[in-house]
Design a protein around this motif. Structure first.
Motif, PDB file in Angstrom:
ATOM      1  N   GLU A 106       0.858  -1.269   0.073  1.00 19.80           N
ATOM      2  CA  GLU A 106       0.147  -0.017  -0.012  1.00 19.80           C
ATOM      3  C   GLU A 106       0.657   1.072   0.135  1.00 19.80           C
ATOM      4  O   GLU A 106       0.531   2.521  -0.556  1.00 19.80           O
ATOM      5  CB  GLU A 106      -0.937   0.027   1.418  1.00 19.80           C
ATOM      6  N   HIS A 107       1.848   1.247   0.755  1.00 19.31           N
ATOM      7  CA  HIS A 107       2.753   2.738   0.881  1.00 19.31           C
ATOM      8  C   HIS A 107       3.405   2.955  -0.423  1.00 19.31           C
ATOM      9  O   HIS A 107       3.882   4.079  -0.650  1.00 19.31           O
ATOM     10  CB  HIS A 107       3.739   2.393   2.073  1.00 19.31           C
ATOM     11  N   PHE A 108       3.427   1.960  -1.229  1.00 21.53           N
ATOM     12  CA  PHE A 108       4.401   2.196  -2.537  1.00 21.53           C
ATOM     13  C   PHE A 108       3.333   2.586  -3.693  1.00 21.53           C
ATOM     14  O   PHE A 108       3.640   2.744  -4.802  1.00 21.53           O
ATOM     15  CB  PHE A 108       5.041   0.987  -3.060  1.00 21.53           C
ATOM     16  N   LEU A 109       1.761   2.734  -3.353  1.00 24.41           N
ATOM     17  CA  LEU A 109       0.933   3.090  -4.347  1.00 24.41           C
ATOM     18  C   LEU A 109       1.498   4.630  -4.829  1.00 24.41           C
ATOM     19  O   LEU A 109       1.643   5.382  -4.102  1.00 24.41           O
ATOM     20  CB  LEU A 109      -0.572   3.106  -3.922  1.00 24.41           C
ATOM     21  N   PRO A 110       1.123   4.873  -6.124  1.00 16.94           N
ATOM     22  CA  PRO A 110       1.379   6.257  -6.614  1.00 16.94           C
ATOM     23  C   PRO A 110       1.092   7.397  -5.851  1.00 16.94           C
ATOM     24  O   PRO A 110       1.821   8.326  -5.404  1.00 16.94           O
ATOM     25  CB  PRO A 110       0.722   6.478  -8.022  1.00 16.94           C
ATOM     26  N   ALA A 111      -0.116   7.446  -5.190  1.00 15.50           N
ATOM     27  CA  ALA A 111      -0.546   8.521  -4.398  1.00 15.50           C
ATOM     28  C   ALA A 111       0.244   8.547  -3.181  1.00 15.50           C
ATOM     29  O   ALA A 111       0.608   9.865  -2.739  1.00 15.50           O
ATOM     30  CB  ALA A 111      -2.002   8.441  -4.157  1.00 15.50           C
ATOM     31  N   MET A 166      10.215  -2.212  -5.455  1.00 13.33           N
ATOM     32  CA  MET A 166       8.821  -1.700  -5.193  1.00 13.33           C
ATOM     33  C   MET A 166       9.270  -0.096  -4.858  1.00 13.33           C
ATOM     34  O   MET A 166       8.289   0.700  -5.073  1.00 13.33           O
ATOM     35  CB  MET A 166       8.640  -2.190  -3.759  1.00 13.33           C
ATOM     36  N   GLY A 167      10.379   0.280  -4.756  1.00 10.94           N
ATOM     37  CA  GLY A 167      10.643   1.801  -4.518  1.00 10.94           C
ATOM     38  C   GLY A 167      11.145   2.310  -5.611  1.00 10.94           C
ATOM     39  O   GLY A 167      11.570   3.843  -5.599  1.00 10.94           O
ATOM     40  N   LYS A 168      10.548   1.783  -6.819  1.00  8.67           N
ATOM     41  CA  LYS A 168      11.416   2.509  -8.101  1.00  8.67           C
ATOM     42  C   LYS A 168      11.037   3.804  -8.229  1.00  8.67           C
ATOM     43  O   LYS A 168      11.676   4.639  -8.811  1.00  8.67           O
ATOM     44  CB  LYS A 168      11.192   1.575  -9.214  1.00  8.67           C
ATOM     45  N   ASN A 169       9.675   4.244  -8.173  1.00  2.84           N
ATOM     46  CA  ASN A 169       9.127   5.560  -7.994  1.00  2.84           C
ATOM     47  C   ASN A 169       9.590   6.536  -7.182  1.00  2.84           C
ATOM     48  O   ASN A 169       9.622   7.581  -7.450  1.00  2.84           O
ATOM     49  CB  ASN A 169       7.497   5.198  -8.311  1.00  2.84           C
ATOM     50  N   ILE A 170      10.038   5.972  -6.226  1.00  6.03           N
ATOM     51  CA  ILE A 170      10.457   6.990  -5.206  1.00  6.03           C
ATOM     52  C   ILE A 170      12.087   7.323  -5.441  1.00  6.03           C
ATOM     53  O   ILE A 170      12.345   8.676  -5.497  1.00  6.03           O
ATOM     54  CB  ILE A 170      10.589   6.465  -3.818  1.00  6.03           C
ATOM     55  N   GLY A 171      12.718   6.486  -5.915  1.00  8.50           N
ATOM     56  CA  GLY A 171      14.171   6.664  -6.456  1.00  8.50           C
ATOM     57  C   GLY A 171      13.987   7.484  -7.589  1.00  8.50           C
ATOM     58  O   GLY A 171      14.664   8.789  -7.828  1.00  8.50           O
ATOM     59  N   ARG A 172      13.226   7.100  -8.557  1.00  9.14           N
ATOM     60  CA  ARG A 172      13.001   8.208  -9.756  1.00  9.14           C
ATOM     61  C   ARG A 172      12.675   9.680  -9.192  1.00  9.14           C
ATOM     62  O   ARG A 172      13.157  10.642  -9.890  1.00  9.14           O
ATOM     63  CB  ARG A 172      11.999   7.518 -10.471  1.00  9.14           C
ATOM     64  N   MET A 173      11.648   9.858  -8.494  1.00  7.71           N
ATOM     65  CA  MET A 173      11.465  11.066  -8.137  1.00  7.71           C
ATOM     66  C   MET A 173      12.388  11.756  -7.537  1.00  7.71           C
ATOM     67  O   MET A 173      12.606  13.114  -7.690  1.00  7.71           O
ATOM     68  CB  MET A 173       9.853  10.966  -7.175  1.00  7.71           C
ATOM     69  N   GLU A 174      13.138  11.158  -6.645  1.00  9.14           N
ATOM     70  CA  GLU A 174      14.169  11.807  -6.070  1.00  9.14           C
ATOM     71  C   GLU A 174      15.411  12.512  -7.049  1.00  9.14           C
ATOM     72  O   GLU A 174      15.561  13.508  -7.033  1.00  9.14           O
ATOM     73  CB  GLU A 174      15.083  10.822  -4.971  1.00  9.14           C
ATOM     74  N   MET A 175      15.635  11.466  -8.011  1.00  5.21           N
ATOM     75  CA  MET A 175      16.501  11.803  -8.764  1.00  5.21           C
ATOM     76  C   MET A 175      16.106  13.024  -9.829  1.00  5.21           C
ATOM     77  O   MET A 175      16.733  13.904 -10.090  1.00  5.21           O
ATOM     78  CB  MET A 175      17.152  10.584  -9.897  1.00  5.21           C
ATOM     79  N   ARG A 176      14.868  12.876 -10.201  1.00 10.86           N
ATOM     80  CA  ARG A 176      14.059  13.867 -10.901  1.00 10.86           C
ATOM     81  C   ARG A 176      14.086  15.247 -10.233  1.00 10.86           C
ATOM     82  O   ARG A 176      14.577  16.409 -10.809  1.00 10.86           O
ATOM     83  CB  ARG A 176      12.760  13.656 -11.315  1.00 10.86           C
ATOM     84  N   ILE A 177      13.949  15.495  -9.072  1.00  8.04           N
ATOM     85  CA  ILE A 177      13.955  16.471  -8.301  1.00  8.04           C
ATOM     86  C   ILE A 177      15.415  17.127  -8.117  1.00  8.04           C
ATOM     87  O   ILE A 177      15.565  18.326  -8.231  1.00  8.04           O
ATOM     88  CB  ILE A 177      13.028  16.542  -6.943  1.00  8.04           C
ATOM     89  N   PHE A 178      16.281  16.319  -7.803  1.00  6.59           N
ATOM     90  CA  PHE A 178      17.755  16.630  -7.676  1.00  6.59           C
ATOM     91  C   PHE A 178      18.091  17.448  -8.947  1.00  6.59           C
ATOM     92  O   PHE A 178      18.666  18.476  -9.025  1.00  6.59           O
ATOM     93  CB  PHE A 178      18.679  15.553  -7.604  1.00  6.59           C
ATOM     94  N   LEU A 179      17.740  16.902 -10.019  1.00 11.34           N
ATOM     95  CA  LEU A 179      18.116  17.436 -11.375  1.00 11.34           C
ATOM     96  C   LEU A 179      17.258  18.788 -11.638  1.00 11.34           C
ATOM     97  O   LEU A 179      17.953  19.714 -12.195  1.00 11.34           O
ATOM     98  CB  LEU A 179      17.867  16.472 -12.540  1.00 11.34           C
ATOM     99  N   GLU A 180      15.983  18.758 -11.201  1.00  6.50           N
ATOM    100  CA  GLU A 180      15.148  19.988 -11.509  1.00  6.50           C
ATOM    101  C   GLU A 180      16.004  21.293 -10.916  1.00  6.50           C
ATOM    102  O   GLU A 180      16.157  22.243 -11.300  1.00  6.50           O
ATOM    103  CB  GLU A 180      13.932  19.960 -11.127  1.00  6.50           C
ATOM    104  N   GLU A 181      16.301  20.951  -9.631  1.00  6.90           N
ATOM    105  CA  GLU A 181      16.778  21.977  -8.634  1.00  6.90           C
ATOM    106  C   GLU A 181      18.228  22.512  -9.004  1.00  6.90           C
ATOM    107  O   GLU A 181      18.241  23.690  -9.082  1.00  6.90           O
ATOM    108  CB  GLU A 181      16.568  21.564  -7.234  1.00  6.90           C
ATOM    109  N   VAL A 182      19.079  21.437  -9.158  1.00  6.26           N
ATOM    110  CA  VAL A 182      20.416  21.765  -9.360  1.00  6.26           C
ATOM    111  C   VAL A 182      20.598  22.356 -10.859  1.00  6.26           C
ATOM    112  O   VAL A 182      21.254  23.509 -10.898  1.00  6.26           O
ATOM    113  CB  VAL A 182      21.176  20.653  -9.173  1.00  6.26           C
ATOM    114  N   SER A 183      19.831  21.872 -11.936  1.00  7.62           N
ATOM    115  CA  SER A 183      20.146  22.450 -13.173  1.00  7.62           C
ATOM    116  C   SER A 183      19.426  23.736 -13.446  1.00  7.62           C
ATOM    117  O   SER A 183      19.907  24.687 -13.978  1.00  7.62           O
ATOM    118  CB  SER A 183      19.308  21.436 -14.276  1.00  7.62           C
ATOM    119  N   ARG A 184      18.459  24.061 -12.537  1.00  3.20           N
ATOM    120  CA  ARG A 184      17.752  25.396 -12.729  1.00  3.20           C
ATOM    121  C   ARG A 184      18.504  26.608 -12.055  1.00  3.20           C
ATOM    122  O   ARG A 184      18.708  27.647 -12.434  1.00  3.20           O
ATOM    123  CB  ARG A 184      16.529  25.309 -11.882  1.00  3.20           C
ATOM    124  N   ARG A 185      19.289  26.066 -10.770  1.00  5.40           N
ATOM    125  CA  ARG A 185      19.902  27.297 -10.108  1.00  5.40           C
ATOM    126  C   ARG A 185      21.343  27.070 -10.449  1.00  5.40           C
ATOM    127  O   ARG A 185      22.179  27.926  -9.982  1.00  5.40           O
ATOM    128  CB  ARG A 185      19.680  26.922  -8.369  1.00  5.40           C
TER     129      ARG A 185
END
Ligand code: HEM
Length: 442
Positions: A131-136, A383-402
């Protein structure tokens, strides 16, 4: 069927084979050493000869059959009955007697979790704990990841030179993992040392002397995990996945067993953060090495999700995984006996020309990048693939912007010698703070 590279099963009782010719597939198979030189530098390149000539071979130095092509690695992941995951966390270098004694003194009893559990127990457990790994529920962590990332960037933005791993890529995944699990976030540095010891114990080739140190660290980690469970049991309303697991242990003790809870507490702390930290470090190294790709994502952040997938393909943090056959079978044209231990190399599969066109090229526009096998495949897929992906995406968004003007500093990258967890230990970067966009456009 072909008997590859000095296989002990085929050689047993047979005539002594002659020396294989230098450079032949049999000689390459005999020489293969995943703890040394080429594999540590670049596992995909080190196995190019195997993908081309002998896609499944026995490695006498490792005692495993190595599988290097995309279709074969995927076929192994797909069938978790014929290819049991029971050996996934077993020490790839059996500990010496003294190290085993040390572990016994700590009461160490690491056993099945999810990742190394056979069916039908695995699926029953996975269902009860999904349950904790559901997208929401994963999405609910987004704001925290962004806040932590912004705080870290705020701290170093005017420095001009940092090691990204030390400055953010290690600590944020660890904090997020502990938060997701509901584990108190008190001892980050200690957990870092424990995690390295756990990785060396499962996937490394420590010398006997080093094995003793590793055994002490692993034993302490085991006891620490037991203590955390006791603290968490005392808080029956606690939130997070391990609290949920502990409640399910009380409700369904035959499915979520005591042994599982203790073993999982130790394994998941590592599985949830070390993988993400290493993958993030590999991603920044790769993108900053390919300047055109870095500039493209700075100009158009919509490219970031596919850039994350392409980084996971060419620089994923799970370079190889393990399985064991439960019956004789045939794979890649090679006969395997029952009980054969397999090292299935995702890093090699991910660069197989038979599946990825111009596989050695890093291409953030690749339309099948997401087919990579870095998260495994099939019933045990991460099971945690979308958590890992989300972290990697946010790291890139923030660092590439600033820090779009960020560049890699001159350095020699180092890796923890092991078969499986892969990512640079440090990623030194530099920039001119006077050119920070927020100085001219606050
Ligand atoms: C399983 C990689 C992040 C939790 C796995 C497997 C791999 C993997 C290779 C085994 C798959 C198989 O046997 O088919 C990774 C990578 C990550 C990552 C590369 C980051 C980039 C995470 C995170 C969590 C997590 C953040 C939890 C918050 C799990 C669990 C399993 C697993 C629970 C066991 C699934 C099962 O056996 O049913 N992961 N992982 N992983 N991972 Fe991850």
């Amino acid at each position: 069927a072909q008997a590859a590279g000095g296989c002990p099963f085929h050689a047993a009782g047979g005539p002594a084979a002659g020396e294989p010719a230098a450079g032949s597939p049999a000689a390459m198979a005999e020489a293969f050493d995943p703890f040394d030189g080429p594999y540590q530098l670049d596992p995909a390149e080190a196995l190019r000869w195997s993908r081309d000539q002998l896609p499944v071979f026995y490695s006498p130095k490792l005692g495993y059959w190595v599988v290097s092509r995309y279709d074969d690695v995927k076929a192994v992941f797909r069938d978790a009955i014929l290819f049991s995951p029971r050996n996934v966390l077993e020490p790839i270098t059996p500990p010496c007697a003294e190290a085993r004694e040390v572990l016994t003194r700590y009461g160490y009893a690491m056993n099945r979790t999810l990742v190394n559990e056979d069916e039908p127990a695995h699926m029953e457990r996975r269902r009860v704990l999904s349950e904790h790994f559901l997208p929401a529920n994963v999405e609910a962590h987004q704001a925290m990841i962004r806040r932590l990332t912004r705080e870290k960037v705020d701290r170093f933005i005017d420095e001009g030179r940092i090691d990204l791993v030390d400055a953010m890529l290690y600590e944020i995944p660890l904090t997020v993992a502990l938060h997701f699990l509901g584990v108190p976030e008190d001892e980050l540095e200690r957990l870092r040392r424990f995690s390295v010891a756990h990785a060396v114990n499962a996937f490394g080739r420590p010398t006997p002397a080093h094995q003793i140190d590793v055994a002490h660290a692993v034993g302490r980690f085991w006891q620490y995990a037991g203590g955390v469970i006791e603290t968490m049991r005392a808080d029956p309303d606690g939130t997070g996945w391990m609290h949920h697991t502990i409640r399910k242990n009380a409700e369904l003790p035959a499915i979520v067993t005591d042994s599982y809870v203790h073993s999982m507490m130790m394994a998941i702390i590592v599985a949830a953060h070390e993988t993400t930290a290493l993958a993030s470090a590999g991603m920044f190294k790769t993108l900053l090495t390919h300047r055109d790709a870095w500039e493209a994502i700075c100009a158009d952040p919509a490219l970031i999700p596919n850039a994350v997938e392409e980084s996971l393909r060419v620089a994923g943090s799970a370079a190889a995984w393990r399985r064991q056959t439960t019956a004789p079978t045939r794979l890649g044209g090679i006969d395997l006996p029952e009980g054969a231990k397999l090292l299935i190399v995702q890093a090699s599969a991910n660069q197989d020309e038979r599946h990825f066109e111009h596989a050695e090229q890093f291409d953030i526009y690749r339309d099948n990048a997401v087919d990579h096998l870095t998260f495994g495949y099939g019933s045990h897929q991460c099971m945690g693939k979308n958590i890992g992906r989300m972290e990697m995406r946010i790291f890139l968004e923030e660092v590439s912007r600033r820090l779009p003007h960020l560049r890699l500093a001159d350095q020699t990258f180092t890796y923890l010698p092991n078969t499986t967890f892969r990512g640079p230990e440090a990623v030194w970067v530099e920039w001119d703070p006077a050119r920070n966009p927020e100085r001219s456009d606050p």
